[in-house]
Motif scaffolding. Sequence first.
Motif, short mmCIF file in Angstrom:
data_model
loop_
_atom_site.label_atom_id
_atom_site.label_comp_id
_atom_site.label_asym_id
_atom_site.label_seq_id
_atom_site.Cartn_x
_atom_site.Cartn_y
_atom_site.Cartn_z
N THR A 157 -29.67 7.86 80.93
CA THR A 157 -29.85 7.40 82.26
C THR A 157 -30.83 8.31 82.98
O THR A 157 -31.17 9.56 82.73
CB THR A 157 -28.52 7.44 82.94
N ALA A 158 -31.10 7.67 84.02
CA ALA A 158 -32.40 8.24 84.88
C ALA A 158 -31.80 9.58 85.77
O ALA A 158 -32.24 10.63 85.89
CB ALA A 158 -32.74 7.41 86.12
N ASN A 159 -30.38 9.75 85.94
CA ASN A 159 -29.76 10.68 86.77
C ASN A 159 -28.60 11.06 85.90
O ASN A 159 -27.51 10.89 86.34
CB ASN A 159 -29.36 10.48 88.08
N PRO A 160 -28.67 11.85 84.61
CA PRO A 160 -27.41 12.06 83.94
C PRO A 160 -26.68 13.12 84.71
O PRO A 160 -25.45 13.18 84.51
CB PRO A 160 -27.93 12.89 82.58
N GLY A 161 -27.19 14.16 85.70
CA GLY A 161 -26.28 14.95 86.17
C GLY A 161 -25.59 14.51 87.26
O GLY A 161 -24.09 14.77 87.43
N GLN A 162 -25.82 13.34 87.90
CA GLN A 162 -24.86 12.60 88.74
C GLN A 162 -23.90 11.78 87.97
O GLN A 162 -22.58 11.92 88.51
CB GLN A 162 -25.96 11.71 89.55
N ALA A 163 -24.06 11.50 86.72
CA ALA A 163 -22.90 10.79 86.16
C ALA A 163 -21.98 11.86 85.42
O ALA A 163 -20.79 11.58 85.72
CB ALA A 163 -23.55 10.22 84.69
N ALA A 166 -20.35 6.60 91.90
CA ALA A 166 -21.95 6.21 91.67
C ALA A 166 -22.36 5.16 92.58
O ALA A 166 -23.53 4.96 92.86
CB ALA A 166 -22.23 5.68 90.25
#
Length: 397
Positions: free
Chosen positions: A61-67, A201
């Motif tokens: 995904t574009a923002n794995p850290g957020q996931a 999210a």
Amino acid sequence: MHPQHSPAPVTPGHANRSLPSTHIEDPYRTRKIVGGILWLLGQIVGLALLVLLFGLLPLLTANPGQAFFGMAIGASLAFPAMCVYLTFPRLLDRYDPEPLYALALCLLWGACAACGFSALINSGVDAVVASIAGPEWGNTVGAVVSAPLVEEFWKGIAVVGVFYFLRNEFDGVVDGIIYATFTAIGFAATENVIYYANSLAENPEALAFTFIIRGVIAPWGHPLYTSMTGIGLGIARESHRTWVKLVAPLMGYGGAVFLHALWNGSATLADFMGASGLFLLLLPLWLVFVAAFVIMVMVLVVRRGRIIRENLLDEVALGHLTQKELDLVCSAFGGLVAWFRKGARGTEFVRAVARLGLSKWHTARAMRGQNRTFSMDFILPLRAKIRELRAQGASPA
């Protein structure tokens, strides 16, 4: 007993686990080994699926850290709550506690294997239906049709596993509910991590709403659904009629699927109705579910106490127990009272008396079904254990 018959199935019962000094060969040793291997394989595959779906795919995904941050927050909310929920089934299990290793196997199966397999299948159904009829239909069919059928199947596998591979740890309806509840609580904890992460999210308000629904309003949803399967298997274990043994588990699974679909269908409809749906549909249904679960537990606790009492009345008549001891053991808080009065020895006394009653119950059931049972072999040792504990001043009555 009926020695003139050819060897019949053996139903050991729980009493054997309280007397380690009595050596009786376990007829299910090979079965347990096979079950352990299958459990381990299922866990490995299920855990791998969870890692793939919720560990590796977020990296794309574009923002794995957020996931991953969302899943960490979800875990911090879901797993402490799970530990609190686990105290309730232990209260139901107070007369003859199930072994911790069996409960742990069910909890881990629900949290890993059942979640992994269910997530893969549900995602596939959602994707296929969405590609044909659109994403809304994909979500609806996945929630109302696929999830109840698939999730109750994989959770039920754990209860079936104990029923078959750990036969001497599965006595009847109460045990079926205990194992089903532990499996379902493990499943719900992992599932909640995912739901909480997805909600975060979107926005913090969505996380708060999801936590209220899943962590406060409906924490006993999964245990209630899967308990239907446990009840069906428990009825099968208690009955000596072949048709009951075949039909009861299937009806239990059907009941689990129906209740699960009823809740998911109401939740889906409530989403379309907005905030009003929460109060018009989910809260009343939640009250019904909670009331049903509490009433079911109370009825079964009373039933098991009555079973113990009925099978120990002759022990009082023979002078092996006093009436006060019998009344204390069969009371709702007998174990707690014993602990306060005599400590661990008092609790041991209460459990020995309860297991004596259950051993005699197992023996009577086996004789009616023309089966052999190891439980008869533990009646005299349990009587001796009770006399020994009473001589040590452990009787809390």
